[in-house]
Design a protein around this motif. Structure first.
Motif, PDB file in Angstrom:
ATOM      1  N   THR A   1      19.552  36.974  35.299  1.00 20.21           N
ATOM      2  CA  THR A   1      20.754  37.356  34.560  1.00 20.21           C
ATOM      3  C   THR A   1      21.214  38.746  34.970  1.00 20.21           C
ATOM      4  OG1 THR A   1      20.170  35.979  32.656  1.00 20.21           O
ATOM      5  CG2 THR A   1      21.672  37.820  32.250  1.00 20.21           C
ATOM      6  N   VAL A   2      22.519  38.919  35.051  1.00 23.88           N
ATOM      7  CA  VAL A   2      23.083  40.219  35.415  1.00 23.88           C
ATOM      8  C   VAL A   2      24.258  40.526  34.492  1.00 23.88           C
ATOM      9  CG1 VAL A   2      24.653  39.226  37.147  1.00 23.88           C
ATOM     10  CG2 VAL A   2      23.953  41.622  37.332  1.00 23.88           C
ATOM     11  N   THR A   3      24.447  41.795  34.197  1.00 25.43           N
ATOM     12  CA  THR A   3      25.553  42.228  33.344  1.00 25.43           C
ATOM     13  C   THR A   3      26.406  43.246  34.080  1.00 25.43           C
ATOM     14  OG1 THR A   3      24.283  41.837  31.313  1.00 25.43           O
ATOM     15  CG2 THR A   3      26.181  43.304  31.166  1.00 25.43           C
ATOM     16  N   LEU A   4      27.699  42.967  34.133  1.00 24.27           N
ATOM     17  CA  LEU A   4      28.664  43.873  34.756  1.00 24.27           C
ATOM     18  C   LEU A   4      29.411  44.620  33.662  1.00 24.27           C
ATOM     19  CD1 LEU A   4      30.148  41.504  37.507  1.00 24.27           C
ATOM     20  CD2 LEU A   4      28.016  42.819  37.518  1.00 24.27           C
ATOM     21  N   SER A   5      29.583  45.914  33.850  1.00 24.08           N
ATOM     22  CA  SER A   5      30.177  46.754  32.814  1.00 24.08           C
ATOM     23  C   SER A   5      31.668  46.991  33.041  1.00 24.08           C
ATOM     24  CB  SER A   5      29.471  48.109  32.772  1.00 24.08           C
ATOM     25  OG  SER A   5      28.100  47.946  32.484  1.00 24.08           O
ATOM     26  N   CYS A   6      32.379  47.165  31.940  1.00 23.00           N
ATOM     27  CA  CYS A   6      33.804  47.487  31.982  1.00 23.00           C
ATOM     28  C   CYS A   6      34.148  48.261  30.717  1.00 23.00           C
ATOM     29  CB  CYS A   6      34.640  46.209  32.064  1.00 23.00           C
ATOM     30  SG  CYS A   6      36.430  46.466  31.907  1.00 23.00           S
ATOM     31  N   THR A   7      34.836  49.358  30.875  1.00 19.18           N
ATOM     32  CA  THR A   7      35.372  50.072  29.722  1.00 19.18           C
ATOM     33  C   THR A   7      36.859  50.254  29.932  1.00 19.18           C
ATOM     34  OG1 THR A   7      34.899  52.237  30.705  1.00 19.18           O
ATOM     35  CG2 THR A   7      33.223  51.305  29.250  1.00 19.18           C
ATOM     36  N   TYR A   8      37.576  50.434  28.847  1.00 22.38           N
ATOM     37  CA  TYR A   8      39.028  50.557  28.947  1.00 22.38           C
ATOM     38  C   TYR A   8      39.504  51.580  27.935  1.00 22.38           C
ATOM     39  CZ  TYR A   8      38.666  47.398  24.989  1.00 22.38           C
ATOM     40  OH  TYR A   8      38.329  46.833  23.777  1.00 22.38           O
ATOM     41  N   ASP A   9      40.692  52.061  28.172  1.00 23.03           N
ATOM     42  CA  ASP A   9      41.276  53.050  27.273  1.00 23.03           C
ATOM     43  C   ASP A   9      42.657  52.566  26.860  1.00 23.03           C
ATOM     44  OD1 ASP A   9      42.391  56.499  27.455  1.00 23.03           O
ATOM     45  OD2 ASP A   9      41.581  55.345  25.783  1.00 23.03           O
ATOM     46  N   THR A  10      42.893  52.475  25.585  1.00 21.48           N
ATOM     47  CA  THR A  10      44.188  52.055  25.064  1.00 21.48           C
ATOM     48  C   THR A  10      44.362  52.563  23.652  1.00 21.48           C
ATOM     49  OG1 THR A  10      45.626  50.149  24.666  1.00 21.48           O
ATOM     50  CG2 THR A  10      43.294  49.861  24.182  1.00 21.48           C
ATOM     51  N   SER A  11      45.598  52.738  23.251  1.00 19.64           N
ATOM     52  CA  SER A  11      45.898  53.094  21.870  1.00 19.64           C
ATOM     53  C   SER A  11      46.400  51.872  21.094  1.00 19.64           C
ATOM     54  CB  SER A  11      46.952  54.203  21.830  1.00 19.64           C
ATOM     55  OG  SER A  11      48.134  53.773  22.485  1.00 19.64           O
ATOM     56  N   GLU A  12      46.487  50.748  21.767  1.00 19.90           N
ATOM     57  CA  GLU A  12      46.976  49.526  21.140  1.00 19.90           C
ATOM     58  C   GLU A  12      45.847  48.828  20.384  1.00 19.90           C
ATOM     59  OE1 GLU A  12      48.523  47.493  24.565  1.00 19.90           O
ATOM     60  OE2 GLU A  12      50.504  48.405  24.327  1.00 19.90           O
ATOM     61  N   SER A  13      46.238  48.046  19.396  1.00 18.19           N
ATOM     62  CA  SER A  13      45.253  47.345  18.592  1.00 18.19           C
ATOM     63  C   SER A  13      45.111  45.880  18.989  1.00 18.19           C
ATOM     64  CB  SER A  13      45.632  47.418  17.103  1.00 18.19           C
ATOM     65  OG  SER A  13      46.915  46.849  16.904  1.00 18.19           O
ATOM     66  N   ASP A  14      46.123  45.364  19.668  1.00 16.20           N
ATOM     67  CA  ASP A  14      46.099  43.954  20.049  1.00 16.20           C
ATOM     68  C   ASP A  14      46.315  43.833  21.556  1.00 16.20           C
ATOM     69  OD1 ASP A  14      47.752  40.918  18.853  1.00 16.20           O
ATOM     70  OD2 ASP A  14      45.763  41.290  19.663  1.00 16.20           O
ATOM     71  N   TYR A  15      45.426  43.129  22.196  1.00 11.51           N
ATOM     72  CA  TYR A  15      45.490  43.032  23.652  1.00 11.51           C
ATOM     73  C   TYR A  15      44.569  41.909  24.108  1.00 11.51           C
ATOM     74  CZ  TYR A  15      41.509  46.119  22.685  1.00 11.51           C
ATOM     75  OH  TYR A  15      40.376  46.685  22.164  1.00 11.51           O
ATOM     76  N   TYR A  16      44.601  41.642  25.410  1.00  9.56           N
ATOM     77  CA  TYR A  16      43.731  40.639  26.005  1.00  9.56           C
ATOM     78  C   TYR A  16      42.918  41.302  27.111  1.00  9.56           C
ATOM     79  CZ  TYR A  16      47.005  37.362  23.837  1.00  9.56           C
ATOM     80  OH  TYR A  16      47.787  36.689  22.940  1.00  9.56           O
ATOM     81  N   LEU A  17      41.726  40.793  27.314  1.00  7.65           N
ATOM     82  CA  LEU A  17      40.864  41.272  28.396  1.00  7.65           C
ATOM     83  C   LEU A  17      40.427  40.081  29.240  1.00  7.65           C
ATOM     84  CD1 LEU A  17      38.741  43.678  26.213  1.00  7.65           C
ATOM     85  CD2 LEU A  17      40.373  44.384  27.974  1.00  7.65           C
ATOM     86  N   PHE A  18      40.279  40.316  30.518  1.00  5.11           N
ATOM     87  CA  PHE A  18      39.961  39.251  31.457  1.00  5.11           C
ATOM     88  C   PHE A  18      38.893  39.719  32.447  1.00  5.11           C
ATOM     89  CE2 PHE A  18      43.800  36.796  30.453  1.00  5.11           C
ATOM     90  CZ  PHE A  18      44.647  37.779  29.985  1.00  5.11           C
ATOM     91  N   TRP A  19      38.152  38.760  32.949  1.00  9.05           N
ATOM     92  CA  TRP A  19      37.324  38.962  34.134  1.00  9.05           C
ATOM     93  C   TRP A  19      37.813  37.983  35.203  1.00  9.05           C
ATOM     94  CZ3 TRP A  19      33.958  42.619  35.546  1.00  9.05           C
ATOM     95  CH2 TRP A  19      33.401  43.442  34.544  1.00  9.05           C
ATOM     96  N   TYR A  20      38.095  38.548  36.385  1.00 11.54           N
ATOM     97  CA  TYR A  20      38.477  37.753  37.541  1.00 11.54           C
ATOM     98  C   TYR A  20      37.386  37.884  38.600  1.00 11.54           C
ATOM     99  CZ  TYR A  20      43.335  36.826  36.167  1.00 11.54           C
ATOM    100  OH  TYR A  20      44.472  36.378  35.535  1.00 11.54           O
ATOM    101  N   LYS A  21      37.196  36.809  39.338  1.00  9.89           N
ATOM    102  CA  LYS A  21      36.233  36.764  40.444  1.00  9.89           C
ATOM    103  C   LYS A  21      37.009  36.637  41.750  1.00  9.89           C
ATOM    104  CE  LYS A  21      32.836  33.467  42.314  1.00  9.89           C
ATOM    105  NZ  LYS A  21      32.117  32.187  42.025  1.00  9.89           N
ATOM    106  N   GLN A  22      36.601  37.417  42.759  1.00  9.56           N
ATOM    107  CA  GLN A  22      37.229  37.311  44.080  1.00  9.56           C
ATOM    108  C   GLN A  22      36.137  37.080  45.125  1.00  9.56           C
ATOM    109  OE1 GLN A  22      39.101  40.795  45.932  1.00  9.56           O
ATOM    110  NE2 GLN A  22      40.846  39.507  46.469  1.00  9.56           N
ATOM    111  N   PRO A  23      35.917  35.838  45.514  1.00 10.10           N
ATOM    112  CA  PRO A  23      34.928  35.547  46.562  1.00 10.10           C
ATOM    113  C   PRO A  23      35.437  35.980  47.924  1.00 10.10           C
ATOM    114  CG  PRO A  23      36.064  33.553  45.893  1.00 10.10           C
ATOM    115  CD  PRO A  23      36.558  34.641  44.993  1.00 10.10           C
ATOM    116  N   PRO A  24      34.634  35.841  48.967  1.00 13.51           N
ATOM    117  CA  PRO A  24      35.072  36.251  50.310  1.00 13.51           C
ATOM    118  C   PRO A  24      36.374  35.584  50.763  1.00 13.51           C
ATOM    119  CG  PRO A  24      32.715  35.943  50.288  1.00 13.51           C
ATOM    120  CD  PRO A  24      33.209  35.477  48.948  1.00 13.51           C
ATOM    121  N   SER A  25      36.708  34.458  50.195  1.00 14.37           N
ATOM    122  CA  SER A  25      37.972  33.795  50.547  1.00 14.37           C
ATOM    123  C   SER A  25      39.185  34.599  50.094  1.00 14.37           C
ATOM    124  CB  SER A  25      38.031  32.410  49.893  1.00 14.37           C
ATOM    125  OG  SER A  25      38.102  32.549  48.466  1.00 14.37           O
TER     126      SER A  25
END
Lengths: 122, 118
Positions: free
Chosen positions: A18-42
């Motif tokens: 198992t592996v965990t990738l980290s992400c932090t963000y900065d916003t003043s908004e209360s409603d939003y969406y977050l995504f993870w995208y994968k980009q393989p060698p292709s």
């Protein structure tokens, strides 16, 4: 303006672990969406998982799950039972929930992190 | 597969020449976007379109212009290419599904165009 930070340029994991990738963000908004995208060698950008900020429950998609900590503005991706096909660049992205131009919902403007390159060791 | 194609897929050009990249979609999506991808920066939004002839600037729009004369095509033009515009360019589409059925709110990407400016 919103910013997204991925502090791990590279990560590696043994196959089946198992592996965990980290992400932090900065916003003043209360409603939003977050995504993870994968980009393989292709080079194709592939959506892995999405999270709505108003939902307390963490999103899951098969072996992929997130740990969303709204107060800490943290959005990490956990990959369980890592497979060789998981090797790729992974990008975290943010989108405001407020309507953009173009009517209901409106245009989505994604803000991306710098990416984390994940290597799977056999 | 969201039916997005980009052309050309690879291009090498010289500083000062004009360049146009094309994004074509076949599924009548309303919103289209152009991003550039550079090492250490992830993807950054250049311009986007919210309808035919309706466009707006993104985060890194200087040196770029766009046009959308029909739903299926979104063109990105570099009027006078510079070496700093060497990058991989991605087109993307999105369209919000009706709230009753839940929103996809998902952005789908094309295969990318690698542009080198010498």
């Amino acid at each position: 303006a919103q910013t997204v930070t991925q502090s791990q340029p590279e990560m590696s994991v043994q196959e089946a672990e198992t592996v965990t990738l980290s992400c932090t963000y900065d916003t003043s908004e209360s409603d939003y969406y977050l995504f993870w995208y994968k980009q393989p060698p292709s080079r194709q950008m592939i959506l892995v998982i999405r999270q709505e900020a108003y939902k307390q429950q963490n999103a899951t998609e098969n072996r992929f799950s997130v740990n969303f900590q709204k107060a800490a503005k943290s959005f990490s991706l956990k990959i369980s039972d890592s497979q060789l096909g998981d090797a790729a660049m992974y990008f975290c992205a943010y989108r405001s929930a407020f309507a953009g131009k173009g009517g209901v919902g409106g245009a989505q403007k994604l803000v991306f992190g710098q990416g984390t390159r994940l290597t799977i060791n056999p | 597969d969201a039916g997005i194609t980009q052309s050309p897929r690879h291009k090498v050009t010289e500083t000062g020449t004009p360049v146009t990249l094309r994004c074509h979609q076949t599924e009548n999506h309303r919103y289209m976007y152009w991003y550039r991808q550079d090492p250490g920066h992830g993807l950054r939004l250049i311009h986007y379109s919210y309808g035919v002839k309706d466009t707006d600037k993104g985060e890194v729009s200087d040196g770029y212009s766009v046009s959308r004369s029909k739903t299926e095509d979104f063109l990105l033009t570099l009027e006078s290419a510079t070496s700093s515009q060497t990058s991989v360019y991605f087109c993307a589409i999105s369209e919000r599904v009706g709230l009753a059925g839940g929103s996809t709110d998902t952005q789908y990407f094309g295969p990318g165009t690698r542009l080198t400016v010498l």
